[in-house]
Motif scaffolding. Structure first.
Motif, PDB file in Angstrom:
ATOM      1  N   VAL A 169       5.326  -1.919  -1.177  1.00 52.35           N
ATOM      2  CA  VAL A 169       5.092  -1.241  -2.258  1.00 52.35           C
ATOM      3  C   VAL A 169       4.697   0.280  -1.736  1.00 52.35           C
ATOM      4  O   VAL A 169       4.289   0.635  -0.582  1.00 52.35           O
ATOM      5  CB  VAL A 169       3.341  -1.726  -2.347  1.00 52.35           C
ATOM      6  N   THR A 170       5.155   1.136  -2.669  1.00 54.42           N
ATOM      7  CA  THR A 170       5.120   2.903  -2.476  1.00 54.42           C
ATOM      8  C   THR A 170       4.435   3.436  -3.253  1.00 54.42           C
ATOM      9  O   THR A 170       4.071   4.667  -2.968  1.00 54.42           O
ATOM     10  CB  THR A 170       6.648   3.326  -2.291  1.00 54.42           C
ATOM     11  N   LYS A 171       3.837   2.970  -4.393  1.00 55.31           N
ATOM     12  CA  LYS A 171       2.666   3.609  -5.236  1.00 55.31           C
ATOM     13  C   LYS A 171       1.635   2.721  -5.454  1.00 55.31           C
ATOM     14  O   LYS A 171       1.586   1.412  -5.364  1.00 55.31           O
ATOM     15  CB  LYS A 171       3.484   3.599  -6.683  1.00 55.31           C
ATOM     16  N   PRO A 172       0.497   3.504  -5.671  1.00 63.51           N
ATOM     17  CA  PRO A 172      -0.681   2.642  -6.103  1.00 63.51           C
ATOM     18  C   PRO A 172      -0.583   1.920  -7.244  1.00 63.51           C
ATOM     19  O   PRO A 172       0.198   2.281  -8.241  1.00 63.51           O
ATOM     20  CB  PRO A 172      -1.690   4.007  -6.003  1.00 63.51           C
ATOM     21  N   PHE A 173      -1.310   0.753  -7.149  1.00 65.56           N
ATOM     22  CA  PHE A 173      -1.309  -0.130  -8.357  1.00 65.56           C
ATOM     23  C   PHE A 173      -2.152   0.522  -9.423  1.00 65.56           C
ATOM     24  O   PHE A 173      -3.191   0.768  -8.971  1.00 65.56           O
ATOM     25  CB  PHE A 173      -1.616  -1.666  -7.918  1.00 65.56           C
ATOM     26  N   GLY A 174      -2.098   0.336 -10.511  1.00 66.81           N
ATOM     27  CA  GLY A 174      -2.588   0.632 -11.753  1.00 66.81           C
ATOM     28  C   GLY A 174      -3.182  -0.239 -12.391  1.00 66.81           C
ATOM     29  O   GLY A 174      -2.844  -1.536 -12.139  1.00 66.81           O
ATOM     30  N   PRO A 175      -4.220   0.068 -13.298  1.00 69.04           N
ATOM     31  CA  PRO A 175      -4.759  -1.162 -13.764  1.00 69.04           C
ATOM     32  C   PRO A 175      -3.914  -2.247 -14.604  1.00 69.04           C
ATOM     33  O   PRO A 175      -4.535  -3.338 -14.479  1.00 69.04           O
ATOM     34  CB  PRO A 175      -5.675  -0.353 -14.863  1.00 69.04           C
ATOM     35  N   ALA A 176      -2.977  -1.866 -15.083  1.00 73.66           N
ATOM     36  CA  ALA A 176      -1.856  -2.758 -15.688  1.00 73.66           C
ATOM     37  C   ALA A 176      -0.877  -3.084 -15.015  1.00 73.66           C
ATOM     38  O   ALA A 176      -0.053  -4.034 -15.419  1.00 73.66           O
ATOM     39  CB  ALA A 176      -1.401  -1.826 -17.061  1.00 73.66           C
ATOM     40  N   PHE A 177      -0.882  -3.116 -13.794  1.00 73.30           N
ATOM     41  CA  PHE A 177      -0.008  -3.758 -12.936  1.00 73.30           C
ATOM     42  C   PHE A 177       0.162  -5.293 -12.959  1.00 73.30           C
ATOM     43  O   PHE A 177      -0.961  -5.931 -12.903  1.00 73.30           O
ATOM     44  CB  PHE A 177      -0.172  -3.373 -11.565  1.00 73.30           C
ATOM     45  N   ASP A 178       1.485  -5.609 -13.062  1.00 71.05           N
ATOM     46  CA  ASP A 178       1.672  -7.168 -13.258  1.00 71.05           C
ATOM     47  C   ASP A 178       2.114  -7.542 -11.835  1.00 71.05           C
ATOM     48  O   ASP A 178       3.086  -7.526 -11.332  1.00 71.05           O
ATOM     49  CB  ASP A 178       2.977  -7.254 -14.098  1.00 71.05           C
ATOM     50  N   TYR A 179       1.050  -8.403 -11.391  1.00 74.54           N
ATOM     51  CA  TYR A 179       1.141  -8.888  -9.868  1.00 74.54           C
ATOM     52  C   TYR A 179       2.249 -10.069  -9.539  1.00 74.54           C
ATOM     53  O   TYR A 179       2.751 -10.376  -8.826  1.00 74.54           O
ATOM     54  CB  TYR A 179      -0.211  -9.135  -9.277  1.00 74.54           C
ATOM     55  N   THR A 180       2.595 -10.561 -10.826  1.00 71.39           N
ATOM     56  CA  THR A 180       3.577 -11.541 -11.126  1.00 71.39           C
ATOM     57  C   THR A 180       5.066 -11.124 -10.543  1.00 71.39           C
ATOM     58  O   THR A 180       5.811 -12.026 -10.269  1.00 71.39           O
ATOM     59  CB  THR A 180       3.554 -12.394 -12.104  1.00 71.39           C
ATOM     60  N   THR A 181       5.033  -9.820 -10.552  1.00 69.61           N
ATOM     61  CA  THR A 181       6.491  -9.184 -10.328  1.00 69.61           C
ATOM     62  C   THR A 181       6.637  -8.886  -9.129  1.00 69.61           C
ATOM     63  O   THR A 181       7.892  -8.562  -8.437  1.00 69.61           O
ATOM     64  CB  THR A 181       6.608  -7.850 -11.054  1.00 69.61           C
ATOM     65  N   LEU A 182       5.451  -9.194  -7.870  1.00 68.10           N
ATOM     66  CA  LEU A 182       5.967  -8.886  -6.505  1.00 68.10           C
ATOM     67  C   LEU A 182       6.752 -10.000  -5.815  1.00 68.10           C
ATOM     68  O   LEU A 182       6.647 -11.282  -6.242  1.00 68.10           O
ATOM     69  CB  LEU A 182       4.550  -8.914  -5.902  1.00 68.10           C
ATOM     70  N   ILE A 183       7.787  -9.616  -5.152  1.00 70.55           N
ATOM     71  CA  ILE A 183       8.668 -10.359  -4.293  1.00 70.55           C
ATOM     72  C   ILE A 183       8.638 -10.299  -3.057  1.00 70.55           C
ATOM     73  O   ILE A 183       8.594  -8.952  -2.461  1.00 70.55           O
ATOM     74  CB  ILE A 183       9.916 -10.219  -5.285  1.00 70.55           C
ATOM     75  N   ARG A 184       8.794 -11.133  -2.389  1.00 69.24           N
ATOM     76  CA  ARG A 184       8.804 -10.975  -0.878  1.00 69.24           C
ATOM     77  C   ARG A 184      10.329 -10.601  -0.452  1.00 69.24           C
ATOM     78  O   ARG A 184      11.109 -11.233  -0.843  1.00 69.24           O
ATOM     79  CB  ARG A 184       8.394 -12.456   0.039  1.00 69.24           C
ATOM     80  N   PRO A 185      10.418  -9.347   0.147  1.00 59.88           N
ATOM     81  CA  PRO A 185      11.589  -9.237   0.777  1.00 59.88           C
ATOM     82  C   PRO A 185      12.208  -9.758   1.988  1.00 59.88           C
ATOM     83  O   PRO A 185      11.414 -10.712   2.444  1.00 59.88           O
ATOM     84  CB  PRO A 185      11.690  -7.520   0.895  1.00 59.88           C
ATOM     85  N   THR A 186      13.222  -9.313   2.455  1.00 58.10           N
ATOM     86  CA  THR A 186      13.282  -9.826   3.945  1.00 58.10           C
ATOM     87  C   THR A 186      12.576  -9.140   5.149  1.00 58.10           C
ATOM     88  O   THR A 186      12.319  -8.049   4.894  1.00 58.10           O
ATOM     89  CB  THR A 186      15.054  -9.782   4.202  1.00 58.10           C
ATOM     90  N   PHE A 187      12.481  -9.735   6.269  1.00 54.17           N
ATOM     91  CA  PHE A 187      12.010  -9.081   7.333  1.00 54.17           C
ATOM     92  C   PHE A 187      12.920  -7.800   7.724  1.00 54.17           C
ATOM     93  O   PHE A 187      12.242  -6.484   7.986  1.00 54.17           O
ATOM     94  CB  PHE A 187      11.904  -9.722   8.764  1.00 54.17           C
ATOM     95  N   GLN A 188      14.219  -7.781   7.603  1.00 55.86           N
ATOM     96  CA  GLN A 188      15.142  -6.589   7.710  1.00 55.86           C
ATOM     97  C   GLN A 188      14.568  -5.550   6.649  1.00 55.86           C
ATOM     98  O   GLN A 188      14.645  -4.269   7.154  1.00 55.86           O
ATOM     99  CB  GLN A 188      16.588  -7.092   7.538  1.00 55.86           C
TER     100      GLN A 188
END
Length: 580
Positions: A169-188
């Motif tokens: 995450v590189t930006k602050p979350f806004g009030p309308a942010f959809d948390y269902t779009t968050l995806i786990r990346p790889t450790f790399q």
């Protein structure tokens, strides 16, 4: 996490100057626009980014280190204080809804998942606004930006060490942010992100390599960025996150640590402190020509200016808690001073009661504490050790049955050792009872980077001259002989892992090292102690199992993602950590 990320609490930002109070909104809060229009409030917000750094040290529970749930130590509160983290941890009580390390009273930021995400959130807010903030001096602007980048890298590394890869995450979350779009990346991918933040900060010409002014104590520097980068790449190359054993990952870790050592030690900016024991008794002196050139970052515990001079022995006036007491496994890990060879090569039995003695080492089972690595004497109080400040007199430590500092098997109590040993590291014997040791938790120091380099270089290229030089540099500091020439890659790996164990003991590395090496099932099933029996002027030594544990299965390699987040983020629920 959703609510914690969405709402920005800025009460800590309200700074009252000598002549006026800053304007605030009617509900008592500053807006972000207000904050970054004011130079002092902008600086205050950077302090808020720093505020998520945890206390560490003995603040997990009342005077409890996490070393008490490793094979380094046993916590004397086990069997006495039900809510103590060690009592809960060893039973395997962790669940996605309960983390034993967060139980009970403790220091600042003990709830690491929330704490590190808060730090990332605040870093992103700062980085989003710093370019247009009211900072008249552009040098300050660039330095603040670099510090925020390193802080974000720091929080991400601490987070993924514990919970595995987390959304980048590189930006602050806004009030309308959809948390269902968050995806786990790889450790790399997480490692690459951490490294990029560190590299950008290192390239910043306004960020100093080392802090030299006392008012700036605790601020991040280029050296901190090098340390974070070195550790992140080492973890990424380790078996837990490198199951294919990619040589390229090990080479990246080796190169980063080599570069760090070159940049830090060239010109004498950083070097190992000459006295290993004394190094942990004082805080670094912040000035252009310091005595302590080893420390890269110290942590000041919130609410406490320094470590307390906690009493460790029942014979000391006012003692009421032995704390964590070293295990026999830790004692066995110290080499012999004369030969430089391991005293104990392993165990013939699963209970560690039948040690494999290295007959070429000079170890004498009848005198087990003679002639050991000097770091042993700087770390462990053992039967016969000398403590020179009990009521102004020299005290001989008596852990033998019936002695003044005796081992207590049954019934257990928190005043006496459960293992036959007491912790000496961090305890300055010159201080009187009740005095505070003027020291701070050394989160990063130069010795770790030497060890990172030796490990990574061996895995990438075998036991090269460079790998030998790095580990021998550590041993030379305490007068230990160099490692023998001609070790195989496997033999060198065993020696460097042990070197890391005794050099960084009780500094929270062991807890994570056995996980990244995937050897938890070899180290955390049980710990043993030494019962000493006095017969006239002679002593007999008998090993015994002091604690069996149930937190060694593979699922304990990585902590579970808290259930509050798996319930709102589908990918967290679908990709919960193994075993949870």
């Amino acid at each position: 996490m959703k609510n914690k990320i969405l709402y920005l609490f800025v009460s800590a930002l309200v700074i009252i100057s000598c002549d006026k109070a800053l304007d605030i909104t009617p509900d008592g809060r500053l807006t972000l626009e207000d904050v970054f229009k004011d130079e002092h409030q902008t600086e205050a917000y950077l302090n808020t980014v720093y505020s998520s750094i945890p206390s560490y040290s003995y603040y997990y529970h009342f005077f409890t280190y996490i070393a008490g749930v490793t094979d380094e130590c046993q916590d004397a509160a086990v069997g006495n204080t039900p809510g103590n983290i060690a009592n809960l941890w060893i039973t395997g009580a962790m669940t996605p809804d309960f983390n034993p390390l967060e139980n009970g009273p403790g220091g600042h930021g003990k709830k690491h998942y929330d704490t590190f995400w808060a730090g990332i959130r605040n870093a992103n807010v700062f980085l989003e606004n710093v370019e247009t903030a009211n900072i008249p001096n552009d040098k300050n602007r660039e330095r603040y930006k670099a510090e925020a980048l390193i802080l974000r890298a720091f929080y991400y590394l601490e987070l993924i060490k514990q919970y595995g890869p987390m959304p980048i995450v590189t930006k602050p979350f806004g009030p309308a942010f959809d948390y269902t779009t968050l995806i786990r990346p790889t450790f790399q991918e997480c490692t690459d992100f951490i490294v990029n933040d560190c590299d950008e900060a290192i390239a910043n010409s306004y960020l100093p390599l080392r802090i030299t002014l006392e008012p700036e104590r605790g601020r991040f520097s280029k050296a901190v960025a090098y340390a974070i980068k070195s550790q992140a790449l080492l973890y990424n190359a380790s078996p837990l996150w490198n199951p294919e054993n990619s040589t390229a990952k090990w080479q990246a870790a080796s190169t980063a640590s080599e570069e760090a050592l070159s940049k830090l030690t060239d010109g004498g900016e950083y070097e190992l402190f000459p006295d290993y024991e004394q190094y942990f008794f004082s805080s670094s002196d912040i000035n252009p020509s310091p005595r302590d050139r080893e420390t890269i970052l110290e942590i000041k515990a919130t609410g406490h200016p320094s470590f307390r001079n906690t009493n460790a022995l029942p014979s000391m006036p006012g003692q009421n808690n032995a704390g964590i007491t070293p295990t026999q496994e830790l004692v066995d890990s110290y080499d012999m001073l004369g030969t430089g060879e391991p005293a104990i090569l392993g165990y013939n039995d699963e209970d560690h009661l039948e040690p494999i003695i290295n007959t070429n080492s000079g170890y004498d089972p009848a005198n087990p504490y003679d002639g050991r690595d000097p770091r042993f004497y700087a770390t462990v109080w053992y039967n016969g050790a000398l403590l020179d400040n009990i009521a102004g007199k020299i005290h001989v430590v008596e852990t033998f049955l019936g002695g003044a500092d005796a081992l207590k098997k049954t019934p257990p109590n928190k005043n006496n050792t459960h293992t036959g040993y007491y912790l000496r590291k961090f305890h300055d014997p010159k201080l009187q009872n009740g005095q505070n040791a003027q020291s701070r938790w050394k989160k990063y120091h130069l010795a770790e980077i030497y060890l990172n380099y030796a490990e990574a270089e061996n895995e990438a290229n075998g036991p090269t001259v460079e790998a030998y030089n790095a580990i021998n540099k550590i041993r030379e500091r305490v007068g230990m002989p160099n490692l023998p020439a001609g070790l195989s890659k496997d033999e060198f790996r065993k020696r460097v892992r042990n070197e890391r164990r005794v050099e960084l003991v009780i500094e929270e590395h062991r807890f994570w090292d056995v996980r990244r090496w995937k050897i938890l099932d070899q180290t955390d099933k049980l710990v043993t102690g030494m019962e000493v029996i006095k017969n006239g002027d002679n002593f007999e030594y008998e090993r015994f199992v002091t604690e069996r544990r149930n937190a060694w299965q593979d699922k304990f390699l990585i902590f579970p993602i808290p259930i509050k987040d798996t319930s709102i983020i589908p990918d967290f629920n679908d990709n919960q950590n193994p075993g949870w």
